[in-house]
Design a protein around this motif. Structure first.
Motif, PDB file in Angstrom:
ATOM      1  N   ASP A  73       0.676  -1.283  -0.108  1.00 47.13           N
ATOM      2  CA  ASP A  73       0.051   0.102   0.005  1.00 47.13           C
ATOM      3  C   ASP A  73       0.868   1.181  -0.074  1.00 47.13           C
ATOM      4  N   SER A  74       2.082   1.104  -0.099  1.00 49.16           N
ATOM      5  CA  SER A  74       3.035   2.248  -0.018  1.00 49.16           C
ATOM      6  C   SER A  74       2.830   3.114  -1.307  1.00 49.16           C
ATOM      7  N   GLU A  75       3.178   4.286  -1.185  1.00 54.17           N
ATOM      8  CA  GLU A  75       3.255   5.193  -2.568  1.00 54.17           C
ATOM      9  C   GLU A  75       4.014   4.814  -3.563  1.00 54.17           C
ATOM     10  N   ALA A  76       5.066   4.214  -3.243  1.00 54.15           N
ATOM     11  CA  ALA A  76       6.202   3.752  -4.055  1.00 54.15           C
ATOM     12  C   ALA A  76       5.532   2.433  -5.028  1.00 54.15           C
ATOM     13  N   ALA A  77       4.728   1.617  -4.258  1.00 48.46           N
ATOM     14  CA  ALA A  77       4.310   0.382  -4.526  1.00 48.46           C
ATOM     15  C   ALA A  77       3.087   0.854  -5.557  1.00 48.46           C
ATOM     16  N   LEU A  78       2.250   1.827  -5.296  1.00 51.07           N
ATOM     17  CA  LEU A  78       1.191   2.351  -6.189  1.00 51.07           C
ATOM     18  C   LEU A  78       1.710   3.012  -7.337  1.00 51.07           C
ATOM     19  N   LEU A  79       2.720   3.421  -7.175  1.00 57.03           N
ATOM     20  CA  LEU A  79       3.222   3.989  -8.441  1.00 57.03           C
ATOM     21  C   LEU A  79       3.818   3.054  -9.457  1.00 57.03           C
ATOM     22  N   GLN A  80       4.543   1.818  -8.919  1.00 62.08           N
ATOM     23  CA  GLN A  80       4.890   0.650  -9.624  1.00 62.08           C
ATOM     24  C   GLN A  80       3.736   0.198 -10.315  1.00 62.08           C
ATOM     25  N   GLU A  81       2.624   0.250  -9.796  1.00 62.08           N
ATOM     26  CA  GLU A  81       1.322  -0.585 -10.332  1.00 62.08           C
ATOM     27  C   GLU A  81       0.827   0.066 -11.624  1.00 62.08           C
ATOM     28  N   ASP A  82       0.653   1.429 -11.287  1.00 62.06           N
ATOM     29  CA  ASP A  82       0.161   2.173 -12.229  1.00 62.06           C
ATOM     30  C   ASP A  82       0.775   3.675 -12.723  1.00 62.06           C
ATOM     31  N   PRO A  83       1.872   3.572 -13.252  1.00 63.12           N
ATOM     32  CA  PRO A  83       2.499   4.683 -13.302  1.00 63.12           C
ATOM     33  C   PRO A  83       2.052   5.854 -14.277  1.00 63.12           C
ATOM     34  N   ASP A  84       0.952   5.317 -15.068  1.00 64.73           N
ATOM     35  CA  ASP A  84       0.236   6.271 -15.879  1.00 64.73           C
ATOM     36  C   ASP A  84      -0.373   7.283 -15.136  1.00 64.73           C
ATOM     37  N   ASP A  85      -0.971   6.891 -13.773  1.00 61.64           N
ATOM     38  CA  ASP A  85      -1.687   7.960 -12.835  1.00 61.64           C
ATOM     39  C   ASP A  85      -0.794   9.151 -12.480  1.00 61.64           C
ATOM     40  N   MET A  86       0.467   8.902 -12.587  1.00 60.69           N
ATOM     41  CA  MET A  86       1.468   9.902 -12.200  1.00 60.69           C
ATOM     42  C   MET A  86       1.902  10.755 -13.557  1.00 60.69           C
ATOM     43  N   THR A  87       1.305  11.751 -13.729  1.00 56.23           N
ATOM     44  CA  THR A  87       1.611  12.520 -14.526  1.00 56.23           C
ATOM     45  C   THR A  87       1.619  13.890 -14.267  1.00 56.23           C
ATOM     46  N   GLU A  88       2.433  14.803 -14.949  1.00 55.17           N
ATOM     47  CA  GLU A  88       2.620  16.117 -14.714  1.00 55.17           C
ATOM     48  C   GLU A  88       0.962  16.744 -14.817  1.00 55.17           C
ATOM     49  N   GLU A  89       0.280  16.282 -15.706  1.00 57.08           N
ATOM     50  CA  GLU A  89      -1.215  16.765 -15.613  1.00 57.08           C
ATOM     51  C   GLU A  89      -1.909  16.448 -14.628  1.00 57.08           C
ATOM     52  N   THR A  90      -1.606  15.229 -13.953  1.00 56.90           N
ATOM     53  CA  THR A  90      -2.381  15.092 -12.577  1.00 56.90           C
ATOM     54  C   THR A  90      -2.056  15.569 -11.537  1.00 56.90           C
ATOM     55  N   LEU A  91      -0.597  15.943 -11.264  1.00 61.14           N
ATOM     56  CA  LEU A  91      -0.137  16.530 -10.169  1.00 61.14           C
ATOM     57  C   LEU A  91      -0.849  18.087 -10.356  1.00 61.14           C
ATOM     58  N   THR A  92      -0.506  18.683 -11.485  1.00 59.31           N
ATOM     59  CA  THR A  92      -1.079  20.267 -11.725  1.00 59.31           C
ATOM     60  C   THR A  92      -2.531  20.286 -11.414  1.00 59.31           C
ATOM     61  N   ALA A  93      -3.288  19.325 -11.884  1.00 58.81           N
ATOM     62  CA  ALA A  93      -4.893  19.276 -11.528  1.00 58.81           C
ATOM     63  C   ALA A  93      -5.103  19.293  -9.852  1.00 58.81           C
ATOM     64  N   PHE A  94      -4.053  18.276  -9.492  1.00 65.04           N
ATOM     65  CA  PHE A  94      -4.351  18.113  -7.830  1.00 65.04           C
ATOM     66  C   PHE A  94      -4.101  19.374  -7.299  1.00 65.04           C
ATOM     67  N   ILE A  95      -2.916  19.934  -7.579  1.00 63.12           N
ATOM     68  CA  ILE A  95      -2.442  21.352  -6.952  1.00 63.12           C
ATOM     69  C   ILE A  95      -3.511  22.684  -7.357  1.00 63.12           C
ATOM     70  N   ASP A  96      -3.847  22.711  -8.374  1.00 65.20           N
ATOM     71  CA  ASP A  96      -4.645  23.747  -8.883  1.00 65.20           C
ATOM     72  C   ASP A  96      -6.262  23.399  -8.107  1.00 65.20           C
ATOM     73  N   GLY A  97      -6.449  22.080  -7.859  1.00 67.30           N
ATOM     74  CA  GLY A  97      -7.900  21.847  -7.263  1.00 67.30           C
ATOM     75  C   GLY A  97      -7.936  22.204  -5.640  1.00 67.30           C
ATOM     76  N   LEU A  98      -6.708  22.452  -5.265  1.00 65.29           N
ATOM     77  CA  LEU A  98      -6.717  23.170  -3.592  1.00 65.29           C
ATOM     78  C   LEU A  98      -7.227  24.412  -3.671  1.00 65.29           C
ATOM     79  N   ASN A  99      -7.306  24.673  -2.411  1.00 67.34           N
ATOM     80  CA  ASN A  99      -7.992  26.251  -2.410  1.00 67.34           C
ATOM     81  C   ASN A  99      -6.641  27.162  -2.151  1.00 67.34           C
ATOM     82  N   GLN A 100      -7.162  28.336  -2.456  1.00 75.82           N
ATOM     83  CA  GLN A 100      -6.029  29.417  -2.473  1.00 75.82           C
ATOM     84  C   GLN A 100      -4.947  29.503  -1.324  1.00 75.82           C
ATOM     85  N   ASP A 101      -5.669  29.242  -0.232  1.00 76.20           N
ATOM     86  CA  ASP A 101      -4.504  29.329   0.951  1.00 76.20           C
ATOM     87  C   ASP A 101      -3.535  27.797   1.141  1.00 76.20           C
TER      88      ASP A 101
END
Length: 140
Positions: free
Chosen positions: A45-73
């Motif tokens: 269940d570690s993040e590293a294990a999850l990344l190995q299972e589905d590396p396609d989920d870890m894209t710049e677009e998904t990280l950008t969308a995650f950050i941009d989905g946070l509130n301003q603070d």
């Protein structure tokens, strides 16, 4: 301001779990986190294990969308933490760093800005460490 003690909680304006998610994702994208095959088999269940299972989920677009989905603070806190981690500000300058991060965030989306930083995951982890906290202690 000295690093906080257990009785002196720091309000970063963002949860450590959220910061840890960004750190893990950024490290995976930037190739700075080495995944030990033995560790992967020990904790599926570690993040590293999850990344190995589905590396396609870890894209710049998904990280950008995650950050941009946070509130301003939260976005401002991430930017300020990266600045603290880079040494631009110290923990004693936290309020100023956040204020300037809010202003900077009006010029360019936080996700795009942060992803331009080399070693973003390490900068955020160092920023958190400057407050006497640890990303490594956060449950994933």
């Amino acid at each position: 301001m000295a690093p906080p003690t257990d009785d002196d909680e720091v309000d970063l304006g963002i949860s450590l779990e959220t910061v840890a998610t960004v750190v893990d994702h950024a490290r995976a994208l930037q190739g700075t986190e080495e995944a030990d095959p033995e560790q992967l088999s020990e904790d599926d269940d570690s993040e590293a294990a999850l990344l190995q299972e589905d590396p396609d989920d870890m894209t710049e677009e998904t990280l950008t969308a995650f950050i941009d989905g946070l509130n301003q603070d939260e976005q401002a806190a991430l930017i300020a933490l990266a600045w603290v981690g880079r040494g631009d500000y110290g923990p004693e300058d936290w309020e100023e760093a956040v204020r300037l991060a809010i202003e900077r965030n009006e010029q360019m989306a936080a996700g795009a800005y942060l992803l331009q930083m080399d070693m973003l995951g390490d900068l955020l982890a160092e920023g958190v460490a400057a407050f006497g906290l640890s990303i490594e202690d956060v449950e994933r």
